[in-house]
Write a protein that holds these residues in place. Sequence first.
Motif, PDB file in Angstrom:
ATOM      1  N   PHE A 150       0.827  -1.199   0.000  1.00  0.00           N
ATOM      2  CA  PHE A 150       0.000   0.000   0.000  1.00  0.00           C
ATOM      3  C   PHE A 150       0.869   1.259   0.000  1.00  0.00           C
ATOM      4  O   PHE A 150       0.640   2.205  -0.766  1.00  0.00           O
ATOM      5  N   ALA A 151       1.885   1.288   0.864  1.00  0.00           N
ATOM      6  CA  ALA A 151       2.768   2.457   0.927  1.00  0.00           C
ATOM      7  C   ALA A 151       3.529   2.626  -0.382  1.00  0.00           C
ATOM      8  O   ALA A 151       3.669   3.737  -0.901  1.00  0.00           O
ATOM      9  N   TRP A 152       3.993   1.512  -0.938  1.00  0.00           N
ATOM     10  CA  TRP A 152       4.755   1.560  -2.190  1.00  0.00           C
ATOM     11  C   TRP A 152       3.874   2.059  -3.330  1.00  0.00           C
ATOM     12  O   TRP A 152       4.275   2.945  -4.088  1.00  0.00           O
ATOM     13  N   PHE A 153       2.663   1.514  -3.437  1.00  0.00           N
ATOM     14  CA  PHE A 153       1.745   1.956  -4.485  1.00  0.00           C
ATOM     15  C   PHE A 153       1.384   3.428  -4.303  1.00  0.00           C
ATOM     16  O   PHE A 153       1.228   4.169  -5.277  1.00  0.00           O
ATOM     17  N   SER A 154       1.248   3.850  -3.057  1.00  0.00           N
ATOM     18  CA  SER A 154       0.913   5.247  -2.797  1.00  0.00           C
ATOM     19  C   SER A 154       2.018   6.167  -3.285  1.00  0.00           C
ATOM     20  O   SER A 154       1.756   7.235  -3.860  1.00  0.00           O
ATOM     21  N   MET A 155       3.262   5.757  -3.069  1.00  0.00           N
ATOM     22  CA  MET A 155       4.374   6.584  -3.513  1.00  0.00           C
ATOM     23  C   MET A 155       4.548   6.530  -5.033  1.00  0.00           C
ATOM     24  O   MET A 155       4.944   7.516  -5.653  1.00  0.00           O
ATOM     25  N   LEU A 156       4.230   5.386  -5.642  1.00  0.00           N
ATOM     26  CA  LEU A 156       4.232   5.328  -7.097  1.00  0.00           C
ATOM     27  C   LEU A 156       3.149   6.244  -7.662  1.00  0.00           C
ATOM     28  O   LEU A 156       3.318   6.855  -8.718  1.00  0.00           O
ATOM     29  N   PHE A 157       2.013   6.312  -6.941  1.00  0.00           N
ATOM     30  CA  PHE A 157       0.957   7.245  -7.333  1.00  0.00           C
ATOM     31  C   PHE A 157       1.504   8.665  -7.387  1.00  0.00           C
ATOM     32  O   PHE A 157       1.212   9.427  -8.309  1.00  0.00           O
ATOM     33  N   SER A 158       2.311   9.014  -6.397  1.00  0.00           N
ATOM     34  CA  SER A 158       2.860  10.366  -6.377  1.00  0.00           C
ATOM     35  C   SER A 158       3.755  10.609  -7.579  1.00  0.00           C
ATOM     36  O   SER A 158       3.834  11.729  -8.089  1.00  0.00           O
ATOM     37  N   ALA A 159       4.440   9.573  -8.047  1.00  0.00           N
ATOM     38  CA  ALA A 159       5.307   9.731  -9.212  1.00  0.00           C
ATOM     39  C   ALA A 159       4.496   9.936 -10.483  1.00  0.00           C
ATOM     40  O   ALA A 159       4.980  10.508 -11.457  1.00  0.00           O
ATOM     41  N   GLY A 160       3.246   9.451 -10.480  1.00  0.00           N
ATOM     42  CA  GLY A 160       2.440   9.505 -11.687  1.00  0.00           C
ATOM     43  C   GLY A 160       1.631  10.765 -11.849  1.00  0.00           C
ATOM     44  O   GLY A 160       0.985  10.969 -12.881  1.00  0.00           O
ATOM     45  N   ILE A 161       1.629  11.624 -10.861  1.00  0.00           N
ATOM     46  CA  ILE A 161       0.815  12.824 -10.917  1.00  0.00           C
ATOM     47  C   ILE A 161       1.729  14.036 -11.047  1.00  0.00           C
ATOM     48  O   ILE A 161       2.703  14.165 -10.342  1.00  0.00           O
ATOM     49  N   GLY A 162       1.408  14.927 -11.936  1.00  0.00           N
ATOM     50  CA  GLY A 162       2.229  16.107 -12.103  1.00  0.00           C
ATOM     51  C   GLY A 162       1.545  17.146 -12.962  1.00  0.00           C
ATOM     52  O   GLY A 162       0.413  16.981 -13.414  1.00  0.00           O
ATOM     53  N   ILE A 403      13.008  10.661 -12.004  1.00  0.00           N
ATOM     54  CA  ILE A 403      11.976   9.731 -11.564  1.00  0.00           C
ATOM     55  C   ILE A 403      12.576   8.360 -11.276  1.00  0.00           C
ATOM     56  O   ILE A 403      12.174   7.670 -10.331  1.00  0.00           O
ATOM     57  N   GLY A 404      13.556   7.938 -12.089  1.00  0.00           N
ATOM     58  CA  GLY A 404      14.179   6.634 -11.870  1.00  0.00           C
ATOM     59  C   GLY A 404      14.847   6.537 -10.516  1.00  0.00           C
ATOM     60  O   GLY A 404      14.740   5.518  -9.823  1.00  0.00           O
ATOM     61  N   LEU A 405      15.536   7.602 -10.108  1.00  0.00           N
ATOM     62  CA  LEU A 405      16.179   7.605  -8.799  1.00  0.00           C
ATOM     63  C   LEU A 405      15.144   7.571  -7.679  1.00  0.00           C
ATOM     64  O   LEU A 405      15.300   6.862  -6.682  1.00  0.00           O
ATOM     65  N   PHE A 406      14.064   8.329  -7.854  1.00  0.00           N
ATOM     66  CA  PHE A 406      12.990   8.319  -6.860  1.00  0.00           C
ATOM     67  C   PHE A 406      12.398   6.917  -6.713  1.00  0.00           C
ATOM     68  O   PHE A 406      12.221   6.407  -5.599  1.00  0.00           O
ATOM     69  N   ILE A 407      12.102   6.275  -7.836  1.00  0.00           N
ATOM     70  CA  ILE A 407      11.504   4.938  -7.798  1.00  0.00           C
ATOM     71  C   ILE A 407      12.481   3.938  -7.187  1.00  0.00           C
ATOM     72  O   ILE A 407      12.092   3.054  -6.405  1.00  0.00           O
ATOM     73  N   ALA A 408      13.757   4.045  -7.532  1.00  0.00           N
ATOM     74  CA  ALA A 408      14.753   3.131  -6.979  1.00  0.00           C
ATOM     75  C   ALA A 408      14.826   3.248  -5.465  1.00  0.00           C
ATOM     76  O   ALA A 408      14.951   2.245  -4.744  1.00  0.00           O
ATOM     77  N   ARG A 409      14.717   4.464  -4.947  1.00  0.00           N
ATOM     78  CA  ARG A 409      14.842   4.687  -3.500  1.00  0.00           C
ATOM     79  C   ARG A 409      13.748   3.986  -2.704  1.00  0.00           C
ATOM     80  O   ARG A 409      13.965   3.621  -1.553  1.00  0.00           O
ATOM     81  N   ILE A 410      12.593   3.811  -3.300  1.00  0.00           N
ATOM     82  CA  ILE A 410      11.476   3.264  -2.534  1.00  0.00           C
ATOM     83  C   ILE A 410      11.226   1.784  -2.834  1.00  0.00           C
ATOM     84  O   ILE A 410      10.251   1.223  -2.335  1.00  0.00           O
ATOM     85  N   SER A 411      12.101   1.153  -3.614  1.00  0.00           N
ATOM     86  CA  SER A 411      11.795  -0.194  -4.115  1.00  0.00           C
ATOM     87  C   SER A 411      12.746  -1.277  -3.621  1.00  0.00           C
ATOM     88  O   SER A 411      12.732  -2.392  -4.145  1.00  0.00           O
ATOM     89  N   ARG A 412      13.551  -1.009  -2.635  1.00  0.00           N
ATOM     90  CA  ARG A 412      14.459  -2.028  -2.129  1.00  0.00           C
ATOM     91  C   ARG A 412      13.681  -3.225  -1.581  1.00  0.00           C
ATOM     92  O   ARG A 412      12.682  -3.077  -0.882  1.00  0.00           O
TER      93      ARG A 412
END
Length: 591
Positions: A150-162, A403-412
């Motif tokens: 849920f937290a991961w999807f929520s943060m991916l949601f943030s990456a998709g909105i702009g 965006i790639g760095l942001f996604i990498a940070r939250i996907s360990r």
Amino acid sequence: MRDSSTLDFDKAEGLFLATTRSSRDRRPDARFQRRTTIATSHDPQRPSPNADPAFPRSALATKGLFANMHRGMTITAALLVLAFVVATGASPELSSSVFSTARNWIENTFGGYYLITVVVLIAVCFFIVLSPFGKLRLGKDDEKPEFTRFAWFSMLFSAGIGIGILFFGVAEPTFYFDNSGSFGYPNNPHADMAGHAEMTQARAVDALRVTFFHWGLHGWAVYVVVGMALAYFAYRKGLPLALRSALYPFIGNRIYGPIGHIVDILGVLGCVFGVATSLGLGVSQMAVGLQRLIGTGAGLDTQLTLIAIITVISILSAVSGVSRGIKIISELNIWVSVLVIGAFVIGGPTLWLVMTFGETMLDYIVEFIPMGLWYPEEQSEADWLQAWTIFYWGWWLAWAPFIGLFIARISRGRTLREFVLGVLLVPTFIIFVWLAIFGGTALHQELTAAGGTGSAGIIELVNAWNLPAALFATSDGVAGTGVLGWVLSAMMVFLLMSWFVTSADSSTLVLTTILSLGNPEPPQRFRIFWGLVIGMVAAVLLVAGGLKALQTALIAAALPLSVVILIMTAGVLVALFKEGWRRTSRTRQSS
């Protein structure tokens, strides 16, 4: 052993603001109070024991203005960007002519290359999902994900909105629905090839399908591959969380030399021009919104003033940490987004939107691969491709390091298969829903206009290239021009502002993290500096040519970055095959 540096993440609902601030300025929410180590601890699975783990610390300046930063990279990147700002600001008319010539040359020379690059990247994503490599984790084999789904999807949601989906969310499908060819090329060659030349329901679906194509799987595949490469080499191989690390399979420790510096600087430039472009798009739309709300002008002076104000707010956000005011803004962002979507759904043609969305999704699933492989023979269709598809692919490529760095940070801790599917599908679906609601509402207004199809006035605004006004004209059709319409317009202006503040805050952190070789808490003075630089770049681009100059900067920045991304793709594939070969060899020896 490497020193362990960590980054806390606050509420996932806080969008980028909540996921990229330094831990010392944060009071973590209990639900998501996790810590993620950023590419620092030595990994026993790492197949490259000769890598130099002491490099990041030894290469940073220890005192003076550049303390805790890489002096050479910081100065070089700053000089390149500032030289661009000075040259463009000194002669806006000449710069506009140069930008136009440069864009034509890049599109004519490298348009096919951009198309092939994006197709290759989405093919790599499919390969990872279907191959045995999908079982590998971004970390140790027994490592668990840092965040709940849920937290991961929520943060991916943030990456998709702009800002982009507000700027183009109405204008783009409206342009594709029109059939006037007022720009000298067909509005929608895909609809024309399908036999839907008239402005009907079928053409409306085609308009949304093409919009989905530009905002969908192809673009997110770019982010997936860059994020996967960064996370794989950082969390599984113990290398720095930087673009240079993906070159390790080819050049080894030389990633810590000039080649690595050049690659990281290209990432910085892509981030600067990508964020500056979004700021330029956002302020042009905010100016139109403020004109409707309080009667201010919507011209260049207002736009430049807005750039200055938003730049100051972004810098204050970056410097002050999670101050109460900025936290309130970021959290309000989610709720305001929900209210705006709700207003469009409830006040708009709800049933028609649902049915059209389903029809468009089916159409997209069937056609997205052929659309990605299509290359026109007619010059008029090629002009359309360059003006739209090539621009979008350049935008995705330029934003990929950020965006790639942001996604990498939250996907360990995620498996590669979970990572690819999650990043490809979750943000894409959210964007599709958003585009279907906003763009679909505009299309329905044109289909059902009292004066006949195409007479609602939105197409007229788009043909006049007044794209910012198209959004507010659509909102008038939903809530009217009274008090409710004013409130809805005010909420959209707030979203434009808050989305940029949170993403600009994150971008300055990403820039300074790259230039400090992975330090998650880089010096604040350089976050201030890069915040000012992004504002200046956006300002001079608007002065030099408005939207066309912004688009040219993106396409140009994407060209060298695309080469880096392809090399990163090859690097992570080589590393995966080597790891698979070693595992197979060990299995055979043990048996």
